[in-house]
Design an enzyme around this catalytic site. Structure first.
Site, PDB file in Angstrom:
ATOM      1  N   ARG A 156     -12.991   1.069  -6.095  1.00  0.00           N
ATOM      2  CA  ARG A 156     -12.434   1.676  -4.886  1.00  0.00           C
ATOM      3  C   ARG A 156     -11.672   2.943  -5.184  1.00  0.00           C
ATOM      4  NH1 ARG A 156      -9.096  -2.472  -1.300  1.00  0.00           N
ATOM      5  NH2 ARG A 156      -8.322  -0.476  -0.613  1.00  0.00           N
ATOM      6  N   CYS A 209       0.836  -1.204   0.000  1.00  0.00           N
ATOM      7  CA  CYS A 209       0.000   0.000   0.000  1.00  0.00           C
ATOM      8  C   CYS A 209       0.871   1.254   0.000  1.00  0.00           C
ATOM      9  CB  CYS A 209      -0.916  -0.010   1.224  1.00  0.00           C
ATOM     10  SG  CYS A 209      -2.056   1.387   1.262  1.00  0.00           S
TER      11      CYS A 209
END
Length: 502
Positions: free
Chosen positions: A418, A319
């Site tokens: 998303r 991430c």
């Protein structure tokens, strides 16, 4: 001016646990690692869904498919099958897990009698097991004609184009059992007849599934298997804030036991709308939400009806949300802050909302720290991506075996549900995840057993035999950079060993 928090943003590696008195009750065999998944009135009732070990697998393409869900549930944990796929595809994965029937396995290696030895060898390499069902139409539900196992052929003495029909063990020579046979009876048949697999067939001779001797042995070695009331494996599913009105009913129909809103930032009106719609239309469905990193985010999702809340922004190994957007918080600080808010909410309402720490787990001892700081369970991505059971390819890169691993915010995942610019096109404006490799680590069970053994040992050193007791008794100290160095091997020349770092 902007609000500035006084506390620093810290990671798990910046903390250590200080031991408490260890008593006769604090031995690994007495430690209970079970954790609630659904909110409940603590002290008055039990959570309607609990996992037997405090780990779930991440809502990621590179981690959680039906294969991972089966393997993890058999060890006592739970998977949330990734949602960045069609509704039909995700539901089919859910159905495969629920059809597993805790021992009666739908055959995943099937051929018609006209297939060749070469086809058998390709299936064996692809599926990594030796039993192939021969059915009339070559499907898993076709009329069973026979089985091919490694005992039925010898590659050095046969032609690759030899037909399966010439060397399979025909059904007339097989021991079979009718549909409806219980797992206990099936295992008795296996042992009485000294066979390794037992085909289950319906009244029309069609293959229902297979029961394997090795699965009986696995079950005996894994008493923590996570099963529902029908003795089927428990499985969760990820959902998003765009197509939930279509996806949620389909997942419920397919048999999903819990849902989880999948987002890098759950402090939004979009999650509020999704949660309220789900709770209005399906009040009994368990649905978690997140991710958040502070008290305000927790309170918002709690008031929206979340059954569990995930903690963490930017802490995952793939991430790059913090790097790209400058938002987030060190995982340890986030877990401590949200746990404090959860405990306050419990005192005010009597409702206990389980917390899931998502991201930031680099070493096994970080799992213990996450639990000590207030998380009830952890969601792991990189950890599970390394194993045979993850859905990605195993490759040889630079002389080392690795597994592919990519983030849901990467271009590879193309998870426009998303990450997008808010327009009708739904395009990704930029990436919040990377495409990578992780070192291959072998079988899930072998590694998970070792990791949880470490967690249990840590809890015992802290005088605790349950996660709740651990959270109440845990004492933490912030460590300096120098003491971190001191904590590992230093000032010696280490011998070569099989000790591996995680």
């Amino acid at each position: 001016m902007a609000t500035i928090f006084e506390q620093e943003s810290r990671t798990f590696s910046e903390y250590l646990l200080v031991p408490n008195l260890t008593t006769e009750k604090n031995t690994p065999d007495q430690v209970d690692l079970s954790a609630p998944i659904c909110k409940y009135r603590k002290g008055q009732e039990e959570s309607k869904l609990k996992i037997n070990i405090p780990v779930v697998s991440a809502v990621m393409q590179a981690v959680s498919d039906d294969g991972m869900a089966i393997a993890l549930a058999r060890c006592g944990g739970m998977s949330f099958i990734f949602q960045s796929q069609s509704v039909e595809s995700q539901c089919e994965m859910i159905r495969k897990v629920k059809k597993y029937k805790a021992g009666i396995v739908a055959s995943d290696s099937n051929v018609s009698p006209d297939a060749t030895l070469e086809d058998i060898l390709k299936l064996r390499e692809e599926k990594e097991h030796g039993t192939v069902a021969v059915t009339e139409d070559g499907t898993a539900e076709g009329k069973l004609l026979g089985l091919v196992t490694t005992r039925d052929y010898r590659v050095s003495r046969m032609s690759l184009d030899e037909k399966v029909s010439t060397f399979m063990t025909p059904i007339e020579k097989l021991v079979t059992a009718p549909e409806g046979t219980t797992l206990k009876v099936a295992n008795d048949i296996i042992w009485d007849n000294k066979i390794n697999q037992l085909p289950i067939i319906d009244k029309d001779g069609r293959l229902v599934g297979l029961v394997f001797r090795k699965d009986y042995e696995f079950h005996k070695a894994n008493p923590y298997e996570l099963l529902d009331a029908d003795k089927k494996l428990i499985v969760g599913a990820g959902i998003n804030t765009r197509d939930y009105e279509e996806r949620v009913p389909a997942l419920i129909e397919a048999g999903a036991d819990a849902l989880c809103l999948d987002s890098s930032d759950g402090f939004s009106v979009w999650q509020e709308k999704a949660l309220k719609w789900i709770k209005s239309n399906y009040p009994d469905v368990i649905v978690g939400a997140g991710n958040v990193v502070d008290a305000e985010g927790f309170k918002f999702l709690a008031d929206c009806g979340a059954d569990f809340i995930k903690i963490g922004i930017g802490g995952g190994s793939i991430c790059i949300t913090r790097e790209q957007k400058g938002i987030g918080c060190g995982q340890a600080s986030a877990v401590l802050a949200v746990s404090e808010a959860r405990d306050k909410y419990f005192k005010e309402t009597g409702i206990y909302i389980p917390l899931c720490s998502d991201g930031g787990i680099v070493h096994d001892y970080h799992m213990a720290l996450a639990l000590a700081m207030g998380a009830d369970f952890m969601m792991l991505g990189r950890y599970f991506a390394r194993f045979d059971e993850s859905p990605t390819r195993k490759l040889l890169v630079g002389g080392t075996y690795v597994k592919e691993y990519w983030g849901e915010g990467s271009n590879r995942a193309r998870n426009w549900q998303r990450y997008d610019d808010g327009g009708k096109g739904g395009k990704m404006a930029f990436e919040e995840g990377v495409d990578s490799y992780v070192p291959y680590a072998g079988k899930l069970k072998d590694n998970l057993d070792t990791s949880l053994a470490k967690v249990k040992a840590t809890m015992c050193s802290c005088g605790s035999s349950s996660v709740e007791e651990f959270q109440q008794k845990a004492r933490l100290v912030v460590v300096s950079s120098t003491s971190i160095i001191e904590g590992g091997a230093h000032d010696v020349i280490q011998k070569e060993s099989d000790r591996t770092a995680r």
